[in-house]
Write an enzyme that holds these catalytic residues in place. Structure first.
Site, PDB file in Angstrom:
ATOM      1  N   SER A 152       0.635  -1.076  -0.020  1.00 60.02           N
ATOM      2  CA  SER A 152      -0.139   0.040  -0.176  1.00 60.02           C
ATOM      3  C   SER A 152       0.969   1.421  -0.138  1.00 60.02           C
ATOM      4  O   SER A 152       1.693   1.257  -0.835  1.00 60.02           O
ATOM      5  CB  SER A 152      -1.011  -0.266   1.312  1.00 60.02           C
ATOM      6  OG  SER A 152      -1.662   1.135   1.235  1.00 60.02           O
ATOM      7  N   HIS A 179      -2.746  -1.168  -3.197  1.00 59.64           N
ATOM      8  CA  HIS A 179      -3.727  -0.315  -3.023  1.00 59.64           C
ATOM      9  C   HIS A 179      -3.530   0.951  -3.823  1.00 59.64           C
ATOM     10  O   HIS A 179      -2.585   1.629  -3.721  1.00 59.64           O
ATOM     11  CB  HIS A 179      -3.874   0.018  -1.632  1.00 59.64           C
ATOM     12  CG  HIS A 179      -4.162  -1.138  -0.655  1.00 59.64           C
ATOM     13  ND1 HIS A 179      -3.882  -1.129   0.805  1.00 59.64           N
ATOM     14  CD2 HIS A 179      -4.681  -2.208  -0.758  1.00 59.64           C
ATOM     15  CE1 HIS A 179      -4.248  -2.123   1.364  1.00 59.64           C
ATOM     16  NE2 HIS A 179      -4.650  -2.940   0.263  1.00 59.64           N
ATOM     17  N   ASP A 276      -4.022  -4.926   6.346  1.00 57.48           N
ATOM     18  CA  ASP A 276      -4.229  -5.742   4.985  1.00 57.48           C
ATOM     19  C   ASP A 276      -3.422  -6.731   4.925  1.00 57.48           C
ATOM     20  O   ASP A 276      -1.944  -6.335   4.556  1.00 57.48           O
ATOM     21  CB  ASP A 276      -4.577  -5.035   3.734  1.00 57.48           C
ATOM     22  CG  ASP A 276      -5.308  -5.738   2.681  1.00 57.48           C
ATOM     23  OD1 ASP A 276      -5.677  -7.046   3.117  1.00 57.48           O
ATOM     24  OD2 ASP A 276      -5.143  -5.296   1.637  1.00 57.48           O
TER      25      ASP A 276
END
Length: 333
Positions: A152, A179, A276
């Site tokens: 991310s 992401h 995540d």
């Protein structure tokens, strides 16, 4: 530090930062060259950087600014960072921590200020994570058939560093969930192709995993592996809500690949906010696979890799260069 050629933008950004009470403006510059001079005299933690500036653009100056800033995190704040802009993906690949679209002066109000401060808070959030694992390899070495990478904030720069260092002889397919907004996907895949020297495609329904290929999740769907019955897999697209709220999310990618490849899967977690990849890493470990995470020192944000390491799920905590070496060696320390 604020670097923007617009005096109006500099004043507005400075006011937003100062009025928050959480940050202090260390300096304002109208050009990258001014910023490089000031950085020799001033230490900063965050640098807000415009892209479109006269003489030297923010993108052209970014590598020098990162070196001069000595560990400061760069947030691109620019109208050129709009969704789908190649400039935004290029900035992230060069080492910017994050990007934010700068509206026109007339619309630079409370809503934008809230978004800006949320970005800054995320980049400066302390990560007090105890890591119950050493850097040493902690398990027997199993060769792997697939590499799955989740990332991310700060992950594109780390991912680019990893993939650039892997030689063409390493032909295992690589699946990536980063992401990013959906409109960034094509530019992201092109950036990865250029950096890695491998074909990188955005996953579509029933994308088969092929040797030497990199597949990235689209910005509006998870990639979920389905067995083809011969020990290999194809990727399907899923939009089922993830427990972390991310779309795409790393967890379903890890979990579905682990169910098929088991000990033949290498899961890698790079820089990023949040957790995540944590649940997916648990399933990789339970299936006998290998989990490696990026180290704190090289991560822009050690949220995702730190969460995995903090739960004792990481077999190794490594820098991007070390991760590339590990992948090249096919899992052998």
């Amino acid at each position: 530090m604020i670097v923007d050629d617009s005096a109006v933008a500099r004043a507005a950004l400075s006011r937003m930062v100062a009025e928050s009470g959480r940050y202090r403006v260390a300096g304002m510059c109208a050009s990258a060259s001014e910023a490089l001079v000031l950085l020799r005299q001033t230490s900063v933690e965050l640098l807000l950087l415009d892209i479109e500036m006269p003489r030297t653009s923010g993108l052209a100056a970014l590598p020098d600014l990162l070196r001069a800033a000595r560990g400061a995190k760069v947030l691109i704040v620019s109208g050129s960072a709009a969704d789908g802009a190649a400039h935004a993906v290029e900035a992230l690949a060069l080492g910017a921590a994050d990007t934010l679209v700068k509206p026109g002066a007339a619309t630079m109000g409370t809503r934008f200020a809230d978004t800006l401060l949320a970005k800054l808070d995320g980049l400066t959030e302390a990560e007090a994570i105890a890591v119950p694992v050493s850097r040493a390899w902690t398990r027997p070495a199993y060769p792997f058939d697939v590499v799955a990478i989740g990332a991310s904030t700060g992950g594109i720069h780390a991912l680019t560093s990893v993939l650039r260092a892997i030689p063409e002889t390493m032909q295992r397919p690589i699946v990536v969930t980063q992401h990013l907004p959906s409109s960034f996907s094509t530019f992201f895949a092109d950036q990865i192709t250029t950096a890695s020297g491998r074909v990188c495609t955005v996953a579509s329904e029933c994308t088969r995993l092929l040797p030497g290929q990199i597949v990235v999740a689209p910005g509006d769907a998870h990639v979920v592996a389905r067995s083809l019955g011969d020990g290999t897999a194809a990727l399907r697209l899923s939009r089922e809500p993830a427990t972390t709220g991310n779309l795409p999310a790393v967890d379903p990618m890890f979990a579905s690949l682990a169910a098929i490849y088991r000990e033949r899967l290498l899961a890698v977690v790079l820089s990023g906010m949040g957790r995540d990849g944590l649940d997916g890493a648990r399933q990789v470990r339970a299936s006998g696979g290998t989990v490696v995470v990026q180290d704190r020192a090289s991560s822009v944000v050690w949220g995702m890799p730190g969460a995995v390491a903090g739960e004792g799920l990481a077999h190794a905590v490594l820098s991007p260069d070390q991760i590339a070496g590990f992948i090249t060696a096919n899992g052998r320390p």
